[in-house]
Motif scaffolding. Structure first.
Motif, short mmCIF file in Angstrom:
data_model
loop_
_atom_site.label_atom_id
_atom_site.label_comp_id
_atom_site.label_asym_id
_atom_site.label_seq_id
_atom_site.Cartn_x
_atom_site.Cartn_y
_atom_site.Cartn_z
N ARG A 218 0.85 -1.19 0.00
CA ARG A 218 0.00 0.00 0.00
C ARG A 218 0.88 1.24 0.00
O ARG A 218 2.07 1.16 0.28
N TRP B 262 -7.30 -2.00 -2.40
CA TRP B 262 -7.38 -2.49 -1.03
C TRP B 262 -8.58 -1.88 -0.32
O TRP B 262 -9.04 -0.80 -0.68
N GLY C 89 -3.08 0.07 -4.21
CA GLY C 89 -1.86 -0.62 -3.83
C GLY C 89 -1.07 -1.01 -5.06
O GLY C 89 -1.54 -0.89 -6.19
#
Length: 457
Positions: free
Chosen positions: A328, A380, A433
């Motif tokens: 991330r 994400w 991400g």
């Protein structure tokens, strides 16, 4: 003697054979009169009884009708109340579907100049750094007077005497003759005070553009270049410098080529720092670009409609992205272009919380300073703040175009992107991400993370 009607007919007292003789008068029978009178009275009473019954029936009918009317009125009132509640609910639903009202118009002005004359005139205040000649106009283009006292390296600036009205500004210049623009730069200026003590500039050369902050003291300008990039600028091109909030951007023919976010706020803003203009330079016997026209204006913010967001990295200064899978981001994005009915949790990490459940279209794009291979853009998510992050969708894995002698992939790409359609519950947080093979540097201005609500339940 008279008849019962009190009259004495003629001939009553003549012969008995006369028609009107008293012998032929109406006889008085009291019994008959009594019976007739009683019969008439009974008939009258019967009529009165029938009338009473009719009135009672009418009263009963009226009472029943009144009760029915009252019942119908109650039903109508209940129906009207239910309709009113339904209308109110429908009104709320319709209101939720409509875009929010447009914000009040932002104050602002615009300035333009095609230099169709021989002198700049009173609309500009010329300020010099170094020993250079005055700005002059020849063939509808502005540059330093070639016959003036250009003794050493320096720049002559021209600030319009009419300042803009807001801190969000843009200045566009159409480039004139290139002259010696490969080695000497001209300047586009905004957010300046009237004396050029502090300002933001874009330095334009034929092969390079830089952006930074400047100061002027004692007749000498000092330049602090934030970032620069190699790009081609030709005569006739339009170069634009914009300032919106802490974000600065340079566009060539409306295509972004350079950006920087001054999060430290090194350049003053507000009333007294809203002058705009340009500058032409001289150095080592060479002249910068001439200018063929100018346009400046206060930037009008776009009205946000619908539900969604747009985050970008406007800065072309790189930020390191470590190598590895399922990474991330942190500190990548620097600008919120739009955010409507969502909550931005972290600009740098691109974390956005949705306030309405529904189906969302989300996309992310990344550009790297160096080549890599087999990169992947990911989405994400976490159900709510403080939860555990999980990869919601993996993007397509880039396949290397080339391989080495052992069949291994060779770096051959400097970008990756992905688009996803996902259902998000209310309160969910999403973020982009990456999976990469090598540590690399992410650079703007084409890094973005966008999302929009398609529909909701």
């Amino acid at each position: 003697m008279t008849s019962p009607d009190g009259k004495v007919p003629s001939g009553a007292y003549v012969g008995s054979s006369a028609p009107n003789n008293v012998a032929n008068l109406q006889s008085v029978n009291w019994g008959g009169i009594q019976q007739s009178t009683i019969a008439n009275l009974l008939s009258s009473y019967q009529g009165a009884s029938n009338a009473t019954q009719n009135m009672s029936g009418a009263n009963a009918t009226s009472s029943a009708q009144a009760q029915a009317a009252a019942s119908g009125s109650g039903t109508a009132q209940s129906t009207a109340s239910a309709a009113q509640k339904t209308a109110a609910a429908n009104s709320a639903s319709v209101s939720a579907l409509l875009p929010p009202p447009a914000p009040p118009s932002t104050p602002g002005i615009s300035l333009s100049d095609n230099f169709a004359r021989t002198t700049l005139g009173p609309n500009y205040n010329q300020i010099k750094s170094g020993t250079v000649a005055n700005l002059t106009i020849a063939n509808n283009q502005v540059n330093l007077d070639p016959n003036g006292s250009n003794q050493n390296t320096g720049t002559a600036f021209a600030l319009n005497t009419t300042p803009l009205q807001t801190d969000d500004q843009s200045v566009s210049m159409v480039m004139g003759a290139a002259n010696n623009a490969a080695t000497v730069g001209s300047a586009i200026v905004l957010r300046s005070d009237p004396a050029l003590a502090t300002f933001v500039y874009a330095a334009v050369l034929s092969g390079t553009i830089g952006i930074g902050s400047g100061t002027l003291s004692g007749g000498t300008a000092t330049y602090n270049t934030w970032t620069s990039t190699s790009t081609t600028v030709n005569s006739g091109d339009t170069v634009t410098l914009t300032a919106v909030g802490s974000n600065y951007q340079v566009l060539v023919n409306n295509v972004p080529v350079l950006g920087f976010s001054d999060t430290a706020g090194t350049v003053p803003t507000g009333v007294g720092h809203r002058s705009v203009g340009f500058g032409c330079s001289f150095g080592s016997g060479k002249f910068s670009f001439s200018f063929a026209s100018m346009a400046a204006a206060d930037q009008q913010p776009a009205a946000a409609t619908g539900i969604g967001w747009s985050l970008v990295r406007g800065s072309t200064t790189g930020v390191t992205q470590p190598a590895g899978a399922l990474q991330r981001l942190n500190g990548v994005f620097d600008t919120v272009r739009q955010a409507a009915n969502v909550t931005i949790i972290s600009v740098g990490a691109g974390q956005v919380q949705v306030n309405r459940a529904g189906w969302y279209l989300i996309s992310a794009t990344f550009n790297f300073a160096n080549l890599d291979y087999a990169m992947r853009t990911e989405l994400w998510s976490v159900p709510s703040l403080g939860g555990t992050w999980n990869m919601l969708r993996p993007g397509a894995l880039g396949i290397p175009w080339d391989t080495d002698g052992n069949g291994g992939g060779l770096p051959n790409s400097s970008c990756t992107a992905g688009s996803f359609v996902v259902y998000l519950p209310k309160g969910a947080v999403v973020a982009p991400g990456l999976s990469t093979n090598t540590s690399n540097s992410l650079i703007g201005p084409f890094i973005c993370f966008d999302g929009a609500l398609l529909n909701w339940l």
